[in-house]
Design a protein around this motif. Structure first.
Motif, PDB file in Angstrom:
ATOM      1  N   UNK A 293       0.841  -1.197   0.000  1.00 26.75           N
ATOM      2  CA  UNK A 293       0.000   0.000   0.000  1.00 26.75           C
ATOM      3  C   UNK A 293       0.875   1.244   0.000  1.00 26.75           C
ATOM      4  N   UNK A 294       0.683   2.108  -0.984  1.00 29.42           N
ATOM      5  CA  UNK A 294       1.393   3.381  -1.056  1.00 29.42           C
ATOM      6  C   UNK A 294       0.675   4.371  -0.136  1.00 29.42           C
ATOM      7  N   UNK A 295       1.191   4.532   1.074  1.00 27.33           N
ATOM      8  CA  UNK A 295       0.545   5.393   2.064  1.00 27.33           C
ATOM      9  C   UNK A 295       0.396   6.834   1.583  1.00 27.33           C
ATOM     10  N   UNK A 296       1.331   7.305   0.780  1.00 24.27           N
ATOM     11  CA  UNK A 296       1.272   8.687   0.289  1.00 24.27           C
ATOM     12  C   UNK A 296       0.135   8.899  -0.704  1.00 24.27           C
ATOM     13  N   UNK A 297      -0.381   7.819  -1.277  1.00 23.57           N
ATOM     14  CA  UNK A 297      -1.441   7.946  -2.278  1.00 23.57           C
ATOM     15  C   UNK A 297      -2.828   8.042  -1.665  1.00 23.57           C
ATOM     16  N   UNK A 298      -2.960   7.759  -0.393  1.00 27.73           N
ATOM     17  CA  UNK A 298      -4.282   7.660   0.221  1.00 27.73           C
ATOM     18  C   UNK A 298      -4.964   9.023   0.298  1.00 27.73           C
ATOM     19  N   UNK A 299      -6.205   9.017  -0.165  1.00 31.66           N
ATOM     20  CA  UNK A 299      -7.101  10.169  -0.019  1.00 31.66           C
ATOM     21  C   UNK A 299      -8.385   9.585   0.545  1.00 31.66           C
ATOM     22  N   UNK A 300      -8.955  10.219   1.561  1.00 26.21           N
ATOM     23  CA  UNK A 300     -10.135   9.660   2.192  1.00 26.21           C
ATOM     24  C   UNK A 300     -11.020  10.764   2.738  1.00 26.21           C
ATOM     25  N   UNK A 301     -12.317  10.463   2.809  1.00 24.37           N
ATOM     26  CA  UNK A 301     -13.267  11.405   3.397  1.00 24.37           C
ATOM     27  C   UNK A 301     -14.495  10.651   3.875  1.00 24.37           C
ATOM     28  N   UNK A 302     -15.072  11.158   4.958  1.00 27.92           N
ATOM     29  CA  UNK A 302     -16.364  10.690   5.432  1.00 27.92           C
ATOM     30  C   UNK A 302     -17.424  11.524   4.727  1.00 27.92           C
ATOM     31  N   UNK A 303     -18.471  10.876   4.258  1.00 31.26           N
ATOM     32  CA  UNK A 303     -19.568  11.575   3.584  1.00 31.26           C
ATOM     33  C   UNK A 303     -20.859  11.314   4.351  1.00 31.26           C
ATOM     34  N   UNK A 304     -21.622  12.388   4.540  1.00 37.35           N
ATOM     35  CA  UNK A 304     -22.878  12.317   5.270  1.00 37.35           C
ATOM     36  C   UNK A 304     -24.041  12.631   4.330  1.00 37.35           C
ATOM     37  N   UNK A 305     -25.232  12.165   4.691  1.00 38.99           N
ATOM     38  CA  UNK A 305     -26.385  12.441   3.832  1.00 38.99           C
ATOM     39  C   UNK A 305     -26.658  13.945   3.710  1.00 38.99           C
ATOM     40  N   UNK A 306     -27.137  14.334   2.571  1.00 42.08           N
ATOM     41  CA  UNK A 306     -27.547  15.715   2.331  1.00 42.08           C
ATOM     42  C   UNK A 306     -29.036  15.799   2.614  1.00 42.08           C
ATOM     43  N   UNK A 307     -29.413  16.755   3.423  1.00 44.03           N
ATOM     44  CA  UNK A 307     -30.843  16.900   3.771  1.00 44.03           C
ATOM     45  C   UNK A 307     -31.648  17.357   2.597  1.00 44.03           C
TER      46      UNK A 307
END
Length: 111
Positions: free
Chosen positions: A97-111
């Motif tokens: 796993x290329x740790x430098x390549x990781x992009x991540x986000x939590x997404x929540x529902x849109x009201x």
């Protein structure tokens, strides 16, 4: 019922055995996220290599989509705390796993 998502984009390290990368991610890493209570399910996908349109590059080769039980920022903070209870995943990280390549986000529902 899971309402939010954690989306993680990643790449294998240069020269890594992609089969080993995928085995580790799908059989060890992602299941541990569920075992630790951070997610209720996951799905992994690979980019098709076909751009949506000229000038719009694909952001990463691999994506992991985790369904999470989160509707609010407070719910996300609780998931982060759950993940942070141990510094490292008990099943370990893979050198594929290329740790430098990781992009991540939590997404929540849109009201």
């Amino acid at each position: 019922m899971a309402k939010g998502l954690l989306i993680v984009l990643s790449e294998p390290t240069a020269g890594a055995d992609e089969d080993e990368f995928n085995r580790w991610y799908s059989e060890e890493h992602a299941p541990e996220m569920i075992d630790r209570g951070a997610a209720v399910s996951f799905r992994r996908l690979r980019a098709s290599g076909i751009p949506l349109a000229a000038g719009i590059p694909e952001p990463a080769t691999y994506v992991a989509v985790y369904e999470i039980e989160a509707e609010t920022a407070e719910d996300v903070e609780a998931i982060k705390a759950q993940l942070g209870r141990t510094k490292h995943l008990s099943r370990g990280m893979s050198s594929t796993l290329d740790l430098a390549s990781i992009r991540a986000a939590f997404y929540l529902p849109v009201d």
